[in-house]
Enzyme design. Sequence first.
Site, PDB file in Angstrom:
ATOM      1  N   LYS A 104       0.857  -1.184   0.000  1.00 12.90           N
ATOM      2  CA  LYS A 104       0.000   0.000   0.000  1.00 12.90           C
ATOM      3  C   LYS A 104       0.887   1.225   0.000  1.00 12.90           C
ATOM      4  O   LYS A 104       1.833   1.311   0.807  1.00 12.90           O
ATOM      5  CB  LYS A 104      -0.876  -0.015   1.281  1.00 12.90           C
ATOM      6  N   GLN A 125       7.388   3.870   3.862  1.00 13.37           N
ATOM      7  CA  GLN A 125       5.965   3.489   3.882  1.00 13.37           C
ATOM      8  C   GLN A 125       5.734   2.205   4.685  1.00 13.37           C
ATOM      9  O   GLN A 125       4.703   2.049   5.332  1.00 13.37           O
ATOM     10  CB  GLN A 125       5.479   3.317   2.437  1.00 13.37           C
ATOM     11  N   LYS A 128       5.575   3.287   8.334  1.00 10.30           N
ATOM     12  CA  LYS A 128       4.411   4.159   8.528  1.00 10.30           C
ATOM     13  C   LYS A 128       3.136   3.320   8.583  1.00 10.30           C
ATOM     14  O   LYS A 128       2.299   3.477   9.469  1.00 10.30           O
ATOM     15  CB  LYS A 128       4.336   5.150   7.358  1.00 10.30           C
ATOM     16  N   LYS A 140       5.241   1.812  -3.117  1.00 10.72           N
ATOM     17  CA  LYS A 140       5.197   3.188  -3.634  1.00 10.72           C
ATOM     18  C   LYS A 140       5.441   3.129  -5.130  1.00 10.72           C
ATOM     19  O   LYS A 140       6.018   2.147  -5.624  1.00 10.72           O
ATOM     20  CB  LYS A 140       6.291   4.033  -2.965  1.00 10.72           C
ATOM     21  N   GLY A 179      -2.861   8.199  -4.239  1.00 16.57           N
ATOM     22  CA  GLY A 179      -2.232   9.401  -4.788  1.00 16.57           C
ATOM     23  C   GLY A 179      -1.007   9.823  -4.004  1.00 16.57           C
ATOM     24  O   GLY A 179      -0.698   9.278  -2.945  1.00 16.57           O
ATOM     25  N   ASP A 180      -0.288  10.776  -4.550  1.00 13.39           N
ATOM     26  CA  ASP A 180       0.841  11.444  -3.880  1.00 13.39           C
ATOM     27  C   ASP A 180       1.057  12.725  -4.684  1.00 13.39           C
ATOM     28  O   ASP A 180       0.122  13.191  -5.361  1.00 13.39           O
ATOM     29  CB  ASP A 180       2.089  10.527  -3.867  1.00 13.39           C
ATOM     30  N   THR A 224      -4.653  13.375   5.318  1.00 15.70           N
ATOM     31  CA  THR A 224      -3.233  13.552   5.679  1.00 15.70           C
ATOM     32  C   THR A 224      -3.045  14.872   6.435  1.00 15.70           C
ATOM     33  O   THR A 224      -2.386  14.909   7.487  1.00 15.70           O
ATOM     34  CB  THR A 224      -2.331  13.492   4.434  1.00 15.70           C
ATOM     35  N   ASN A 255      -2.454  18.950  -1.626  1.00 13.32           N
ATOM     36  CA  ASN A 255      -3.453  18.243  -0.824  1.00 13.32           C
ATOM     37  C   ASN A 255      -3.147  18.282   0.675  1.00 13.32           C
ATOM     38  O   ASN A 255      -4.004  18.637   1.484  1.00 13.32           O
ATOM     39  CB  ASN A 255      -3.545  16.789  -1.316  1.00 13.32           C
ATOM     40  N   SER A 392      -6.953   5.586   3.772  1.00 10.38           N
ATOM     41  CA  SER A 392      -6.973   4.718   2.588  1.00 10.38           C
ATOM     42  C   SER A 392      -7.335   3.289   3.000  1.00 10.38           C
ATOM     43  O   SER A 392      -8.100   2.606   2.316  1.00 10.38           O
ATOM     44  CB  SER A 392      -5.609   4.711   1.902  1.00 10.38           C
TER      45      SER A 392
HETATM   46  P1  NAP Z   1       0.551  17.790  -4.111  1.00 15.30           P
HETATM   47  O1  NAP Z   1      -0.905  17.889  -3.887  1.00 15.30           O
HETATM   48  O2  NAP Z   1       1.053  17.484  -5.461  1.00 15.30           O
HETATM   49  O3  NAP Z   1       1.227  19.134  -3.580  1.00 15.30           O
HETATM   50  C1  NAP Z   1       2.590  19.321  -3.471  1.00 15.30           C
HETATM   51  C2  NAP Z   1       2.807  20.797  -3.150  1.00 15.30           C
HETATM   52  O4  NAP Z   1       4.169  21.022  -2.772  1.00 15.30           O
HETATM   53  C3  NAP Z   1       2.527  21.702  -4.336  1.00 15.30           C
HETATM   54  O5  NAP Z   1       1.967  22.897  -3.862  1.00 15.30           O
HETATM   55  C4  NAP Z   1       3.937  21.942  -4.893  1.00 15.30           C
HETATM   56  O6  NAP Z   1       4.081  23.126  -5.653  1.00 15.30           O
HETATM   57  C5  NAP Z   1       4.687  22.062  -3.597  1.00 15.30           C
HETATM   58  N1  NAP Z   1       6.125  21.909  -3.763  1.00 15.30           N
HETATM   59  C6  NAP Z   1       6.816  20.970  -4.429  1.00 15.30           C
HETATM   60  N2  NAP Z   1       8.131  21.165  -4.312  1.00 15.30           N
HETATM   61  C7  NAP Z   1       8.266  22.252  -3.535  1.00 15.30           C
HETATM   62  C8  NAP Z   1       9.370  22.966  -3.025  1.00 15.30           C
HETATM   63  N3  NAP Z   1      10.616  22.585  -3.296  1.00 15.30           N
HETATM   64  N4  NAP Z   1       9.129  24.043  -2.234  1.00 15.30           N
HETATM   65  C9  NAP Z   1       7.874  24.425  -1.944  1.00 15.30           C
HETATM   66  N5  NAP Z   1       6.788  23.796  -2.414  1.00 15.30           N
HETATM   67  C10 NAP Z   1       6.992  22.738  -3.195  1.00 15.30           C
HETATM   68  O7  NAP Z   1       1.203  16.688  -3.139  1.00 15.30           O
HETATM   69  P2  NAP Z   1       0.702  16.213  -1.700  1.00 15.30           P
HETATM   70  O8  NAP Z   1      -0.137  15.011  -1.879  1.00 15.30           O
HETATM   71  O9  NAP Z   1       0.202  17.370  -0.928  1.00 15.30           O
HETATM   72  O10 NAP Z   1       2.080  15.697  -1.064  1.00 15.30           O
HETATM   73  C11 NAP Z   1       2.973  16.576  -0.396  1.00 15.30           C
HETATM   74  C12 NAP Z   1       3.935  15.752   0.444  1.00 15.30           C
HETATM   75  O11 NAP Z   1       3.196  14.967   1.389  1.00 15.30           O
HETATM   76  C13 NAP Z   1       4.792  14.739  -0.319  1.00 15.30           C
HETATM   77  O12 NAP Z   1       6.040  14.607   0.336  1.00 15.30           O
HETATM   78  C14 NAP Z   1       4.020  13.453  -0.170  1.00 15.30           C
HETATM   79  O13 NAP Z   1       4.831  12.322  -0.332  1.00 15.30           O
HETATM   80  C15 NAP Z   1       3.530  13.598   1.260  1.00 15.30           C
HETATM   81  N6  NAP Z   1       2.367  12.787   1.620  1.00 15.30           N
HETATM   82  C16 NAP Z   1       1.198  12.899   0.940  1.00 15.30           C
HETATM   83  C17 NAP Z   1       0.112  12.139   1.334  1.00 15.30           C
HETATM   84  C18 NAP Z   1      -1.222  12.277   0.659  1.00 15.30           C
HETATM   85  O14 NAP Z   1      -2.179  11.647   1.143  1.00 15.30           O
HETATM   86  N7  NAP Z   1      -1.367  13.058  -0.373  1.00 15.30           N
HETATM   87  C19 NAP Z   1       0.226  11.249   2.400  1.00 15.30           C
HETATM   88  C20 NAP Z   1       1.435  11.181   3.104  1.00 15.30           C
HETATM   89  C21 NAP Z   1       2.505  11.957   2.697  1.00 15.30           C
HETATM   90  P3  NAP Z   1       4.202  23.080  -7.273  1.00 15.30           P
HETATM   91  O15 NAP Z   1       2.780  23.009  -7.742  1.00 15.30           O
HETATM   92  O16 NAP Z   1       4.896  24.328  -7.614  1.00 15.30           O
HETATM   93  O17 NAP Z   1       4.996  21.844  -7.630  1.00 15.30           O
END
Ligand code: NAP
Length: 460
Positions: A104, A125, A128, A140, A179-180, A224, A255, A392
């Site tokens: 997962k 993961q 976690k 992943k 997603g991620d 999250t 997100n 999830s």
């Molecule tokens: P997302 O919806 O694609 O959003 C990522 C955000 O981070 C966007 O606003 C992006 O901006 C920004 N970003 C990327 N690189 C950056 C940088 N160097 N400096 C500042 N902002 C930056 O992704 P997300 O799902 O929120 O995931 C964010 C993080 O949480 C990741 O590390 C992911 O692995 C982790 N995570 C996510 C989930 C989940 O359920 N979604 C669960 C656990 C962990 P741009 O649009 O300019 O790229």
Amino acid sequence: MAMIMKMENHKVKAAKTYIDNVYNTVKERNANEPEFLQAVQEIFDSLLPVFVKHPHYMENGILERVVEPERLITFRVPWVDDQGKVRVNRGFRVQYNSALGPYKGGLRFHPSVNASIIKFLGFEQIFKNALTGQAIGGGKGGADFDPKGKSDAEIMRFTQSFMTELSKYIGSDVDVPAGDIGVGAREIGYMFGQYRRMRGHFDAGVLTGKGVGYGGSLGRTEATGYGLVYFVEEMLKDKGMSFENKTVVVSGSGNVSLYAIEKAQQFGAKVVACSDSTGYIYDPEGICIETLKHLKEVERCRICEYINERPNAQYFEGSENIWTIPCDIALPCATQNELDKNAAETLVKNGVKAVGEGANMPCTHDAAETFLSNDILYAPGKASNAGGVAVSALEMAQNSSRMPWSFEKVDKELRKIMTNIYQDSIKAADEYGMSGNLVAGANIAGFVKVADAMLFQGVI
Ligand code: NAP
């Protein structure tokens, strides 16, 4: 007494040699994978007291087994852009460990994706997912595809091609992606549609993060970010504090960030800044989350557009400078290694009280050390961002029983899971002589669950 001390020293030496030897082999085999090695080292650094107390893990070669993925799949993703040009990206899925349940973990679409990034994320993961207490293994995946500037039709063609290959390796009892970065409800929808079309049956449990209308769970979008704030609230509560009246800075505006901002504000905090990869916004009155959500989720704008809606807000180029804004609580929610030692020192100098990781490995090793050595409350992502995968798994449960849950039920369960993760991490840190260190506590609590399951299942 001296004899016991000698024996203890002998055990420490043996455990240390074992960890060092396994790490050196990992380093040799994965020399060009810095993010993966960073994640491995961060976990290995916590495990010395575990091997001293329980040498049978060493004797059974658990570490060398757990660090090697069960399977790493890479594949070609050919697609046609709007100009009719053939493009090729590289797809990945790491099926890291299935001792506790089906693999997962999310899918990331970002140009930086490579084997190192996918393996670091997959390795983290495993632990976690174990911390959530649910029956899910670790995996992943993703692709080096850049969704920025692509039309909706291009996104659909790419995701369909990606799923055409990925579908051979997943299933509701095998591997359940979500997603991620770069993969949200739209991409999951296209992938689910393609999977269903190819298989000819409705296997709702094959992907999570689906739309609520076709098997998704209420509360998954928020999970999250909300989970992060629930975790940090527990951590603050232990020290007689809360989010109430605190100034908060959140990086990213995706997100995780959006729903961390929303929940922190519901808990009485003022969130004054957030970012994207090109810059950050500062809103001294506190970010208007409705405006931000509309811009990011509906209009899919860059963050600089926010200042057109809020006259007192400012936009600054250079997202890394967001950490110069004085705050009580910092929530890095964007990407790996976005907060380095300099940024950590600035936050400490400006009086930060707590740091909670919404992203995976957003703080460099030195930044984390800076927080720990200055007694700043520090929640590692492995524990504090587990809310997404936890919900999830609740989505999988709803799909199996064909019974949707209410938002309130999901949210209540999420809060309970985050509280349990916090308590388990604190307890493990205490038990292994690392009181108050949530990094060590989370790593140990997750590792022990996986290691025990592997031992019961033989040499696997
Ligand atoms: P997302 O919806 O694609 O959003 C990522 C955000 O981070 C966007 O606003 C992006 O901006 C920004 N970003 C990327 N690189 C950056 C940088 N160097 N400096 C500042 N902002 C930056 O992704 P997300 O799902 O929120 O995931 C964010 C993080 O949480 C990741 O590390 C992911 O692995 C982790 N995570 C996510 C989930 C989940 O359920 N979604 C669960 C656990 C962990 P741009 O649009 O300019 O790229």
